[in-house]
Design an enzyme around this catalytic site. Structure first.
Site, PDB file in Angstrom:
ATOM      1  N   TYR A   1     -32.157  56.508 -45.120  1.00  0.00           N
ATOM      2  CA  TYR A   1     -31.810  55.837 -43.853  1.00  0.00           C
ATOM      3  C   TYR A   1     -30.468  55.109 -43.916  1.00  0.00           C
ATOM      4  O   TYR A   1     -29.934  54.905 -44.984  1.00  0.00           O
ATOM      5  CB  TYR A   1     -32.955  54.999 -43.295  1.00  0.00           C
ATOM      6  CG  TYR A   1     -33.543  53.810 -44.000  1.00  0.00           C
ATOM      7  CD1 TYR A   1     -32.970  53.191 -45.084  1.00  0.00           C
ATOM      8  CD2 TYR A   1     -34.755  53.284 -43.506  1.00  0.00           C
ATOM      9  CE1 TYR A   1     -33.565  52.086 -45.659  1.00  0.00           C
ATOM     10  CE2 TYR A   1     -35.347  52.170 -44.086  1.00  0.00           C
ATOM     11  CZ  TYR A   1     -34.751  51.580 -45.163  1.00  0.00           C
ATOM     12  OH  TYR A   1     -35.334  50.484 -45.726  1.00  0.00           O
ATOM     13  N   GLU A   2     -29.951  54.830 -42.744  1.00  0.00           N
ATOM     14  CA  GLU A   2     -28.573  54.294 -42.614  1.00  0.00           C
ATOM     15  C   GLU A   2     -27.541  55.213 -43.251  1.00  0.00           C
ATOM     16  O   GLU A   2     -26.547  54.758 -43.818  1.00  0.00           O
ATOM     17  CB  GLU A   2     -28.465  52.885 -43.199  1.00  0.00           C
ATOM     18  CG  GLU A   2     -29.418  51.866 -42.627  1.00  0.00           C
ATOM     19  CD  GLU A   2     -29.409  51.787 -41.114  1.00  0.00           C
ATOM     20  OE1 GLU A   2     -28.419  52.178 -40.498  1.00  0.00           O
ATOM     21  OE2 GLU A   2     -30.418  51.355 -40.547  1.00  0.00           O
ATOM     22  N   GLY A   3     -27.765  56.504 -43.131  1.00  0.00           N
ATOM     23  CA  GLY A   3     -26.838  57.482 -43.702  1.00  0.00           C
ATOM     24  C   GLY A   3     -27.265  57.873 -45.103  1.00  0.00           C
ATOM     25  O   GLY A   3     -27.312  57.036 -46.000  1.00  0.00           O
TER      26      GLY A   3
ATOM     27  N   GLN B   1     -22.802  58.984 -47.097  1.00  0.00           N
ATOM     28  CA  GLN B   1     -21.994  57.914 -47.708  1.00  0.00           C
ATOM     29  C   GLN B   1     -20.837  58.519 -48.501  1.00  0.00           C
ATOM     30  O   GLN B   1     -19.712  58.006 -48.484  1.00  0.00           O
ATOM     31  CB  GLN B   1     -22.843  57.054 -48.664  1.00  0.00           C
ATOM     32  CG  GLN B   1     -24.094  56.434 -48.056  1.00  0.00           C
ATOM     33  CD  GLN B   1     -23.816  55.548 -46.865  1.00  0.00           C
ATOM     34  OE1 GLN B   1     -22.801  54.858 -46.812  1.00  0.00           O
ATOM     35  NE2 GLN B   1     -24.708  55.583 -45.887  1.00  0.00           N
TER      36      GLN B   1
END
Lengths: 597, 597
Positions: free
Chosen positions: A441-443, A448
């Site tokens: 999650y969050e990329g 990243q």
């Protein structure tokens, strides 16, 4: 069940001895944030997280959240709501927010250890307040004055929580594909319609209102990512005078059944003409979203550290207690039926891997915290700008490496328990399951890596890297001729120069073939992470030697650094070789030849 | 839910083109085991595993096993019992057992793909028949004639299943500490009393009887591992004429709540004066146990391959279907809103990592299978002996690497799904949870590493390594001057020589400090595994080129081999550096300095 104690001593070492934050905070205008106050905050945070949150960690895993399909309301695990009330009441939600918003006005850096401890104590619980920070940042930077007036204070005070509504069933990374639409109703008000998935804390019973920050498309939106706008859509409608009105047309349709973080709720949210208010300019939603995401990414990175530290503490305790076979070099506990397994080199290898990654990561994360404070409060605009460039560069490294190491660390810690690690009872398998979300999650880690290699390196002429390398060279120069440090500074300098060289090579190759960026990205990210940690380990040795800490503490830092340089840093060789092999071994295969699926 | 199809084409390639088993089977006296028959077996195994077992995989995870505390009886998940009946009826339990025992008399090698497919289809279910093999081997090699008469046939026919009762609450690896005792009742009959834990398939409803092989101590037992004896303790007593009598005093006290393999039952077994019969000589139980364990270890290694292949198939399907962002080198599916994620280099990196580890491991495992056949059936005693030495050497590599790669592979495959991988729906997180047990049971990776480095290398003058290196050198010589192969054979030869060199270095250092063995062990094991796979990838390229397979298949082997040599084999550099850093970085730290726990 796994236990947890707050790592206050190492946090203090990191803050005061390595990062020397006290003069920094003073210079940035945080007049009250002296060591005494910060210590008091850390101790109180340690008490709250270990005494209130940690005991609820297993409860959350066992009970999970439940959805009442008839009402769309979600019930959190027993004790979560009371803990949250205590958290908000204690002023923790606004620890680093401005005093004029009802916050405590402490440096961002001081919030970092708080987050680490929350995540260690109860990651699933921590997800409820987590995304409020991003919502606050987005509204502070991009919200209209009335929105700031109306939404910020309740968020800062923890009376409301925030969400980030980005993902839809057919689009995660590729937000240009999103279908949620916003029809103007006049006066900056819109009817938002669409389905969002994977919404952390999208519905719950902890607060009286929930503030959704929602990406959607206006009717005249250009196609793709340049046609995305940001809206604030509260669960209960909020008038411009701040009064809370009727239930808005946003409803939780279902919740996900997940591998872990079961105490955290992951919602499908159906927006059915819900009243929303445009944040920032039309079609400029992505920019505001990045504000939220960067905050959230550093926050998720701290989840990796928190889980790792808790895993370490429990594995260490077990390794000291569990008696199994004699040391190959002769009995170490001759009065007992067997030696504690901590005497065995392979158990030490696992423990020291975790210890060196946790303590090194802690510095990476706290350093990122200081950079955020510098970017916001330094008097010199160049210093502000440099801090911003550097923290932008370090954010994907921090998020991805700390979470990947979180998976590795919880793996090693579980492994120290043998078969006992696999059963619920000891709590180690929960840590491993909880950790598994953090690289997604969050990329994802892949995203990243592309952010690091593309936006933060190729697109900036490696500006962030250059700033980091200057720090390295400065540190090396400063300690030239220091016999204790030279094994570390010599190796660090070699690796730092190879890092620069690899960067040049990749960017050069990418001129011929853009796929070289993606082909190198993940190995480049890990390479970067290991060199960054080598820097922090070298600095830890220097700081420990110069500190007033007891000899055992100083010696432990030296030994852990030696382990890191001997056993962990050589991973860079594998990543360098993979990078240098280029894109061809990845790209040659035709899709059909991957096999039958 | 995750799907599964039997990898028949690659299995045939491995068996016939790489390992050339048809003439081997003929030479070893398996007159019927020609390609036609083996193909028929593989196809039928593929049908059974994909059609009967695979649909029960999720059922097992969701329902788990349940214990009736009042009776101590265990109920398996819906469908498990019927599937087992079909399995036994089809003659699968005795596929490779001798015909005189009711088996089908096929080579051990033919059982390897069956196990792989069972594990891929339904690992938890596969644990019920798994340990019967070890029980059969132990009784065949060490049992008294009446025990063989009475127990072997029902085990081979699958009417009964077997267990291995080793672990106790305070002892896993260190069996010398065990407390279960056996009091003589006369006539080789003993009253067995004690508590065993982590007993896979220790109680269930699939068969009418369960045959426990139990380690216990006789009253006059010497202390430590040389005082352990082996007993066969059936759930229902069995007379010497084979008649089944009363319920024995062994009872399931509780079952473990585990991270995964929930359809498999893990029992606490309480032996309360249960009637048992001594197997082999008094105090010589460890030897018989090793017979069981080696079989079980290769079996667990196959669990890693099975899970990895299933994970790969699903990740590949998803990567072809999921549309997200455009390729950096321009649209690949311009007619669609975005490109399938398989176009992105980092997704390819993950897929090819799994593919290269699965197909390489498959050869390692099948080769081990042929060595077992050679050790048992070769006419030449030297050939038998060499095969035994080599498979003993390869067993810890196979078990540990294949299971560690299983964890890595299920990690990558889940990662390809992004956040979708974390939710139950897609079945990927179950594969990851199930995989997590495999590096723990039947000896952790650390224990396999010590077995490899100590018993199989230091204690034998590296006899197994020498045999493997001879194979490598022979292969390299054979293909000298082959332009397609030389990139592979050159790199392989370098690594093989470094492997020999590292071995010498470690053994030399261990003369000064025995801790060097343990300090090097896990890195040595991985180093070994990667070189072994490099050998099989080089041989795969040679075999594919010489085969009648279609050009796409041959090309895929070549490209996967290139990927393996470019991106995976460089991991050896990291392991070599860790090995060469020696024991000091691990052993220097005093126990107290590891920190607070």
């Amino acid at each position: 069940m796994s236990s947890y104690r707050a790592p206050l001593k190492d946090l203090r070492f990191a803050l005061y001895d390595v990062l020397d934050v006290e003069p920094l905070f003073a210079r940035l205008g945080f007049a009250d944030a002296n060591a005494e106050l910060v210590d008091a905050v850390l101790e109180e945070a340690g008490r709250f997280t270990t005494q209130v949150l940690a005991p609820l960690n297993r409860v959350g895993d066992e009970q999970g959240c439940t959805l009442d399909a008839a009402t769309g309301e979600v019930t959190t695990p027993a004790g979560f709501k009371a803990a949250y009330a205590q958290f908000a009441e204690g002023g923790w939600t606004g620890l680093t927010a401005a005093t004029e918003l009802g916050g405590q006005g402490l440096p961002h850096t001081v919030g970092v250890p708080l987050s680490e401890m929350i995540n260690a104590a109860n990651l699933a619980w921590g997800n409820f307040p987590l995304l409020s920070h991003g919502a606050i940042e987005a509204l502070k930077d991009h919200g209209q004055p009335w929105q700031q007036e109306v939404f910020l204070k309740p968020l800062v005070e923890g009376r409301w929580t925030g969400t980030m509504c980005l993902t839809e069933p057919h689009c995660g990374t590729d937000l240009g594909l999103l279908r949620t639409r916003a029809e103007p109703l006049g006066q900056d008000t819109y009817a938002v319609t669409g389905t969002k998935i994977f919404i952390t804390a999208g519905e719950h019973d902890l607060t009286e209102n929930i503030v959704h920050l929602v990406l959607a498309k206006l009717p005249d939106a250009p196609a793709g990512p340049k046609g995305i706008s940001l809206f604030v859509v509260p669960k209960f409608k909020v008038a411009r005078d701040g009064s809370v009105g009727a239930r808005n047309a946003v409803r939780c349709g279902s919740i996900e059944h997940k591998m872990g973080i079961k105490g955290s709720v992951t919602c499908v949210l159906n927006f059915d003409g819900a009243e929303g208010y445009l944040v920032g300019q039309p079609h400029k939603g992505l920019q505001a979203m990045f504000t939220m995401m960067n905050t959230a990414r550093l926050g998720v990175g701290l989840q990796g550290i928190g889980l790792s530290d808790r895993a370490y503490q429990n594995a260490l305790r077990y390794a000291r207690e569990r008696l199994q076979t004699r040391s190959l070099s002769g009995p170490k506990a001759p009065d007992k039926p067997a030696d504690p397994i901590i005497v065995h080199p392979d158990v030490r290898r696992m423990l020291l891997t975790v210890k060196s990654l946790v303590e090194g990561s802690r510095l990476l994360a706290l350093h990122a915290g200081t950079l955020i404070d510098l970017a916001q409060h330094a008097a010199d605009p160049v210093e502000r700008q440099n801090a911003d460039v550097l923290v932008s560069f370090l954010t994907p490294i921090s998020k991805a490496c700390q979470t990947e190491w979180g998976i590795e660390n919880t793996y090693h810690a579980l492994q120290c328990f043998g078969g006992h690690g696999y059963i619920h009872e000891h709590g180690m398998e929960q840590l491993a399951r909880d950790a598994r979300i953090t690289t997604l999650y969050e990329g994802t880690t892949g995203i990243q890596s592309l952010d690091l290699m593309g936006r933060k390196t190729a697109a900036t002429g490696a500006a962030g890297l250059k700033l980091f390398l200057e720090m390295v060279e400065g540190f090396v120069r400063e300690h030239q001729g220091d016999a204790v440090l030279s094994p570390f500074t010599d190796a660090l300098q070699l690796k730092a120069r190879e890092w620069a060289q690899l960067t040049t090579e990749i960017l050069e190759r990418a001129k011929q073939d853009p796929e070289e960026i993606g082909a190198a990205s993940t190995d480049y990210l890990f390479y970067s992470g290991y060199v960054v940690l080598a820097y922090w380990w070298a600095r830890s040795v220097a700081a420990a030697n110069a500190s007033q800490h007891d000899a055992e503490f100083v010696q432990a830092k030296l030994e852990t650094a030696r382990f890191y340089f001997a056993r962990i840093l050589p991973r860079t060789a594998m990543h360098a070789a993979a990078i240098r092999s280029g894109a061809a071994p990845l790209m040659a295969m035709d899709q059909a030849r991957f096999g039958d699926a």
